[in-house]
Design an enzyme around this catalytic site. Structure first.
Site, PDB file in Angstrom:
ATOM      1  N   GLU A 172      -2.520  -8.963   3.129  1.00 20.74           N
ATOM      2  CA  GLU A 172      -2.790  -9.528   4.459  1.00 20.74           C
ATOM      3  C   GLU A 172      -4.276  -9.528   4.786  1.00 20.74           C
ATOM      4  O   GLU A 172      -4.697 -10.154   5.748  1.00 20.74           O
ATOM      5  CB  GLU A 172      -1.989  -8.753   5.519  1.00 20.74           C
ATOM      6  CG  GLU A 172      -2.516  -7.358   5.877  1.00 20.74           C
ATOM      7  CD  GLU A 172      -2.139  -6.250   4.882  1.00 20.74           C
ATOM      8  OE1 GLU A 172      -1.656  -6.580   3.776  1.00 20.74           O
ATOM      9  OE2 GLU A 172      -2.359  -5.071   5.220  1.00 20.74           O
ATOM     10  N   CYS A 230       0.839  -1.196   0.000  1.00 25.30           N
ATOM     11  CA  CYS A 230       0.000   0.000   0.000  1.00 25.30           C
ATOM     12  C   CYS A 230       0.880   1.254   0.000  1.00 25.30           C
ATOM     13  O   CYS A 230       1.592   1.499  -0.963  1.00 25.30           O
ATOM     14  CB  CYS A 230      -1.001  -0.037   1.146  1.00 25.30           C
ATOM     15  SG  CYS A 230      -2.371   1.121   0.883  1.00 25.30           S
ATOM     16  N   HIS A 282      -4.081  -4.858  -0.156  1.00 29.05           N
ATOM     17  CA  HIS A 282      -3.603  -5.394   1.121  1.00 29.05           C
ATOM     18  C   HIS A 282      -3.634  -6.916   1.089  1.00 29.05           C
ATOM     19  O   HIS A 282      -4.664  -7.519   1.375  1.00 29.05           O
ATOM     20  CB  HIS A 282      -4.466  -4.872   2.273  1.00 29.05           C
ATOM     21  CG  HIS A 282      -4.188  -3.442   2.580  1.00 29.05           C
ATOM     22  ND1 HIS A 282      -3.178  -3.052   3.423  1.00 29.05           N
ATOM     23  CD2 HIS A 282      -4.746  -2.306   2.123  1.00 29.05           C
ATOM     24  CE1 HIS A 282      -3.131  -1.735   3.491  1.00 29.05           C
ATOM     25  NE2 HIS A 282      -4.077  -1.250   2.695  1.00 29.05           N
TER      26      HIS A 282
END
Lengths: 193, 254
Positions: free
Chosen positions: A177, A77, A175
């Protein structure tokens, strides 16, 4: 394997660290130049404002360390945006590892900014663990320009580079994750590099 | 456009998930981690956790349960409840939350929005708005976690949304109080008005009871639709809901 998560006092280090713990890795969260330089892999996370993040990187004396890394590096990001030359966010110079600029997304009716949510990917490059049509999670108001470094993209009024690659540097605007199974595949491909 | 987001909302009290009707009579519906995992498996796009009593009790939510949730899910989630300072928000983000939603504290001190947006970015700062319909207009209510403390701020909802997004809020969760828990559908005209007024994504909340309610919210321009009762009580399985929306031409992540 040692994995360093660059800690410059901002950013969403909590969820990034947990994502790697799922692979059985205990990441080292550090702002120490020597520890970062000697890690097998390096993550440059980032949630926050580009100006503050660059200020912190300089204050920690990390700009040259990051530019000089030869091992696989993943910027996430804001961490990806910092790899470029310049950001419109507070009009600041970034690390300049990848050529190009980061620009603000334009809000339009039916297209609010931030670009927030799950967007579908078009994958242009190989070996990044992602497939055409994968949905991944975005949350950003700025994006880098398209260019030869772009290996996956999403559409949000304009083409949004979702994954960029230049040498040992990889960047994800989304993202991983927080992108479910697709994000897991992407992180696994990075760890396997 | 991104896929339409289906967002189960979990009200939290003392580390447990609870649910009330029109903000009252909360009953225990189970463990936080079990709920988080169940919704992730069912295909929820995002989760929101509200500590419903934190703000009214003058405290911030407990990062301990945020950490427990962050460990088990790999989809984004927002947390809310009494976050009054930069450091309290940082504790939530460090614990693994993706966004912090602020409501009553932003009304107490609107500069809080700017402080959080500056340090963490607008995409981390969600404005929760409890909007109450009265005399043909909509008004912002505060401290809705406690029946005794709930008060009308005298602020018009649209005015507050414009001010707060101007200060840096990156998303608005619009909760129409008269619809909460009653399953008669989202307040569509009000959702449309807020979507038109806000430059940021708007999440519809309050009133979902059937698949067509979600369709109406997305057609009104909402980026996400939030619901609790229909998901907690397993009235509406998320895969069925997404299939219905796809048949209606609304893009979903499946």
């Amino acid at each position: 394997m040692t994995l360093a998560i660059v800690d410059v006092g901002c950013g969403n280090i909590g969820s990034v660290g947990i994502a790697f713990e799922r692979f059985g890795i205990a990441p080292l969260v550090t702002g120490d130049a020597a520890a970062i330089a000697s890690a097998d892999k390096v993550i440059l996370p980032g949630v926050g404002a580009a100006g503050y993040a660059m200020e912190q990187i300089r204050a920690c004396g990390l700009a040259d360390t990051l530019r000089g890394l030869a091992q696989p590096v993943l910027g996430i990001c804001l961490g990806m945006q910092l790899l470029f030359e310049h950001s419109e966010e507070e009009d600041i110079a970034c690390l300049g590892i990848l050529p190009g600029r980061v620009r603000k997304l334009e809000a339009a009716p039916g297209r609010p900014v931030p670009h927030m949510g799950w967007s579908r990917l078009q994958v242009h490059g190989r070996s990044i663990g992602l497939r055409d049509g994968d949905y991944v999670y975005f949350a950003h108001s700025y994006a880098c320009d398209s260019g030869p470094h772009m290996v996956a993209s999403a559409d949000y009024g304009r083409e949004i580079p979702a994954v960029v690659r230049g040498g040992n540097f990889l960047g994800a605007q989304f993202h991983p994750e927080r992108s479910g199974e697709a994000g897991h595949r992407f992180l696994k491909a990075f760890l396997d590099r | 456009m991104p896929a339409a987001r289906i967002i189960p909302c979990l009200d939290v009290r003392d580390g447990r998930v609870v649910k009330g009707v029109q903000f009252r009579d909360h009953r225990d519906v189970g463990d936080i981690v079990e709920h988080a995992m169940r919704y992730r498996e069912e295909g929820a796009d995002e989760l929101v956790f509200y500590d419903i009593s934190a703000s009214a009790e003058g405290r911030s939510l407990d990062p301990e349960w945020v950490r427990r949730v962050a460990r088990v899910i790999d989809i984004p989630f927002a947390v809310a409840g009494g976050v009054r300072s930069r450091d309290q928000a940082a504790a939530c983000l460090d614990a693994g939350a993706d966004k912090v939603s602020i409501n009553s504290p932003a009304l107490e001190r609107p500069a809080l929005i700017e402080e959080l947006a500056r340090d963490f970015g607008s995409q981390c700062v969600v404005l929760g708005v409890d909007s109450f319909e009265r005399e043909g207009d909509y008004w912002v209510h505060q401290y809705t976690g406690s029946l005794e403390k709930t008060r009308d701020t005298g602020l018009r909802t649209l005015d507050w949304v414009v001010e707060a997004t101007g200060r840096g809020a990156g998303e608005v969760v619009l909760n129409c109080m008269r619809r909460d828990g009653v399953r008669t559908g989202y307040d569509i005209p009000h959702t449309c008005a807020v979507v038109a007024a806000a430059p940021v994504p708007v999440i519809a909340s309050g009133g979902a009871g059937a698949p067509e309610h979600f369709r109406e919210a997305f057609e009104a321009g909402a980026s996400g639709a939030l619901a609790a009762t229909v998901f907690h009580d397993r009235i509406l399985p998320i895969p069925d809901l997404k299939e219905y929306l796809a048949r209606c031409g609304i893009e979903t992540r499946r």
